[in-house]
Design a protein around this motif. Structure first.
Motif, short mmCIF file in Angstrom:
data_model
loop_
_atom_site.label_atom_id
_atom_site.label_comp_id
_atom_site.label_asym_id
_atom_site.label_seq_id
_atom_site.Cartn_x
_atom_site.Cartn_y
_atom_site.Cartn_z
N ALA A 1 -5.54 6.95 9.92
CA ALA A 1 -4.86 7.11 8.84
C ALA A 1 -5.01 5.46 8.27
N TRP A 2 -4.89 5.44 6.74
CA TRP A 2 -4.77 4.31 6.03
C TRP A 2 -3.38 4.15 5.65
N LEU A 3 -2.77 3.11 5.69
CA LEU A 3 -1.08 3.31 5.31
C LEU A 3 -1.07 1.88 4.67
N THR A 4 0.32 1.95 3.71
CA THR A 4 0.81 0.76 3.20
C THR A 4 2.15 0.64 3.33
N ASN A 5 2.69 -0.38 2.78
CA ASN A 5 4.08 -0.87 2.85
C ASN A 5 4.38 -1.44 1.47
N ASP A 6 5.72 -1.45 0.78
CA ASP A 6 6.27 -2.08 -0.26
C ASP A 6 7.06 -3.57 0.20
N ALA A 7 6.95 -4.59 -0.75
CA ALA A 7 7.57 -5.66 -0.18
C ALA A 7 9.20 -5.23 -0.47
#
Length: 657
Positions: A550-556
């Motif tokens: 999976a590709w994932l991301t986060n928020d600052a």
């Protein structure tokens, strides 16, 4: 007849002893006694058991009587001869020479006498009475010694691990210009044997001496020089200059060939290996001992070099004449047998060797049988099989039992299959095999196992990796295999060496690595550097199978910067140090919270992921009892699960951005 002529007329030891016996009570002067001793030593074949020789009593008395008035050269001649003869009488005389030298001012001691005594001490390093090595005199005299005497002294210091003498080599730096390649090879070998790093000027001077007239060096000199450069991890400039001049294609012995191949691989110079092997196969009958075959095969495979005819010939030779049994005898840990199995398997997996080669398959089965037989012998020698060991059996050197930490950060047994135990290792615990060093702050997995299992004492010894099959970094979590018997351990090692043990990991890395749900292969070669690994074009083969899940991301937030990530399922084919971390970092995708290979992201990563995001979640191996595939799985620990839950699947807009 003149005395020297009478000595020369004696054609063997018996005739010379008869001549000395006829002297009866007639005393010999110093010159006659010493020349007779020298002649006697020269008549003893190098490999004879000279310790059985008994010197006539009056002859020994003559030597002792003249000792206080002998010149330095005469002392040197006696020390050389006595070192060659060996035995209690020789040791007694050498001890008196040593004592006599200690009473003399080192400024006037003859350097040749010191060198010969040092050489004799190294030759007679075992036995009684002990002979004291002239360390103080040797260190003081190095600067005054002829090259041959200095090289001999350093050789003796290397054999006996007398670092004080080796560390005195700056005293002889100005004389290195007169050294021959033979002298330089002997001295370099000494530093390698004692694991003593020479000062830069001395190392450079010795390598220059070896390089200056490299055409004069014999094959053993070349092999010793290469071995020393590899052992001392000499810098590339030293090595490159020497390799350009050394007569690598003129190695005469199996030992020289095997040692040179090991050194070239260790020095990361695989380009010399194929020409070396080709010349060895075509220029003369190739005769190697089993250990030399094993070391040569390892060198080729580790360097990523395959030569089909060499591997075929090695297989034939090791299958015959009890070659595998000899490897088991020489390496009770099973290391040499394992190296052979690993070399053939790696050549098939990565280097294009015919994978369906039935001869190879049959040979690897022979190696497995030899490793299991060795393990069974070790179990028998240990005295008790694990199931028969008394409940209260204790390791005499075992540390006092300590209480285990409480909470989730505690290892536990996942499953047992015969004498094979699958144990879960949390982050912060160390798989403390032979590389464990006292003073480490990490908790020791072997201590947990001692308390959790009734294991044999021997299998917990560092020489057998305390029963562990493989490593797992302290900062990582996951499953580890431990064997409770030698037979189980060596069978597991064969499985791992032939790439039959499956190791699968969940890893979170920076960046989007794709395409998703398609297996990709990383074959970035690696070299070991400063306790880790680095990508290098001349590195050793390393293969990792990567499946982006999976590709994932986060928020600052909370000081952590925003970023993109990939969750990867990974299977190792080879097992280089830090292989996953080093390869992914070299491709621009460092592991999250990796303090070594992902420093640029570390401060931000640690705000939401407290430790390196690597978890070995699945292991599979074959049952030794019936050949079944045995699987073990373990889910992500809570701290990694929480870190993963803080991320989300990116939107289409995020991906386009």
């Amino acid at each position: 007849m003149a005395w020297r002529a009478r000595l020369a007329k004696a054609k063997n030891v018996a005739e010379l002893l008869t001549l000395l016996g006829r002297q009866g009570g007639e005393p010999l002067d110093a010159a006659k006694a010493i020349s007779a001793l020298h002649r006697l030593a020269s008549l003893v074949p190098e490999k004879d058991d000279a310790a059985r020789l008994k010197l006539p009593g009056h002859f020994q008395a003559d030597l002792e009587r003249h000792l206080p008035w002998c010149s330095g050269l005469q002392l040197a001649q006696q020390a050389w001869a006595l070192g060659r003869l060996g035995g209690p009488q020789a040791r007694t005389l050498l001890a008196r020479i040593s004592k006599h030298l200690k009473t003399m001012n080192v400024a006037v001691v003859h350097p040749a006498a010191v060198a010969s005594l040092a050489h004799a001490c190294a030759r007679l390093r075992q036995g009684e009475p002990a002979v004291e090595f002239p360390a103080t005199a040797a260190a003081a005299c190095l600067g005054r010694m002829r090259p041959q005497d200095a090289a001999l002294t350093l050789w003796a210091a290397g054999v006996l691990r007398h670092r004080a003498v080796l560390e005195a080599t700056p005293l002889m730096a100005s004389a290195l210009r007169r050294w021959t390649p033979q002298h330089a090879a002997q001295a370099l070998w000494s530093f390698g044997a004692a694991n003593c790093q020479p000062d830069p000027a001395t190392l450079q001077g010795l390598v220059e001496a070896a390089t200056r007239r490299a055409d004069l060096a014999n094959s053993q000199d070349v092999a010793n020089t290469l071995w020393a450069l590899a052992t001392l991890r000499a810098d590339s400039t030293c090595c490159d200059n020497y390799l350009q001049q050394a007569r690598l294609l003129d190695l005469r012995s199996g030992q020289a060939l095997a040692n040179s191949m090991w050194a070239l691989t260790t020095l990361n110079h695989p380009e010399y290996l194929l020409p070396l092997v080709e010349t060895a196969l075509t220029s003369r009958p190739l005769v190697l001992k089993p250990q030399e075959w094993a070391n040569s095969l390892w060198a080729l495979a580790a360097a990523g070099v395959h030569h089909e005819a060499f591997f075929d010939f090695a297989r034939q030779q090791l299958s015959q004449n009890s070659g595998l049994e000899e490897l088991a005898r020489l390496s009770p840990s099973g290391g040499l047998l394992g190296n052979v199995a690993w070399s053939f398997s790696l050549a098939a997996q990565l280097l294009g060797r015919r994978g369906t080669n039935t001869a190879d398959t049959a040979f690897l089965s022979e190696v497995r049988a030899a490793m299991r037989a060795l393990g069974a012998r070790l179990d028998a020698q240990a005295g008790q099989a694990p199931d028969e060991q008394p409940e209260e059996a204790k390791d005499e050197d075992e540390e006092p039992e300590v209480g285990m930490p409480e909470g989730r950060n505690v290892p536990h047994i996942v499953s047992e299959e015969g004498d094979v135990v699958v144990v879960y290792k949390p982050a912060g615990w160390e798989v403390d095999g032979s590389e464990w060093k006292s003073g480490s702050s990490a908790l020791r997995l072997s201590v947990f196992l001692r308390q959790a299992l009734i294991s044999s004492r021997s299998i917990m010894e560092p020489s057998h990796e305390r029963g562990f099959l493989h490593r797992l970094d302290v900062s990582s979590s996951g499953l580890v295999l431990h064997a409770r018997s030698f037979e189980a351990l060596l069978d597991l090692r064969w499985q791992q060496d032939t790439h039959c043990v499956t190791r699968e990991y969940l890893v979170l890395v920076h960046g989007h690595l794709g395409p998703l749900r398609q297996v990709r292969t990383s074959d970035v070669p690696l070299v070991e550097r400063s306790g880790g690994s680095a990508a290098a074009s001349n590195g050793r083969p390393a293969r990792t199978l990567i499946y982006p899940v999976a590709w994932l991301t986060n928020d600052a937030s909370n000081g952590a910067r925003s970023g993109s990530f990939s969750l990867l399922a990974i299977r190792l084919v080879t097992g280089r140090r830090h292989q996953i971390r080093a390869q992914l970092s070299s491709e621009g995708h460092p592991v999250v919270s990796d303090a070594r290979y992902g420093r640029d992201y570390l401060e931000s990563d640690l705000r939401w992921c407290a430790r390196t995001f690597i978890h070995r979640g699945r292991l599979a191996f074959t049952s030794m009892a019936d050949g079944r595939l045995v699987e073990a799985r373990f889910p992500l620990p809570e701290e990694l699960h929480s870190a993963l839950a803080s991320l989300h699947v990116p939107s289409d807009a995020d991906l386009e951005a």
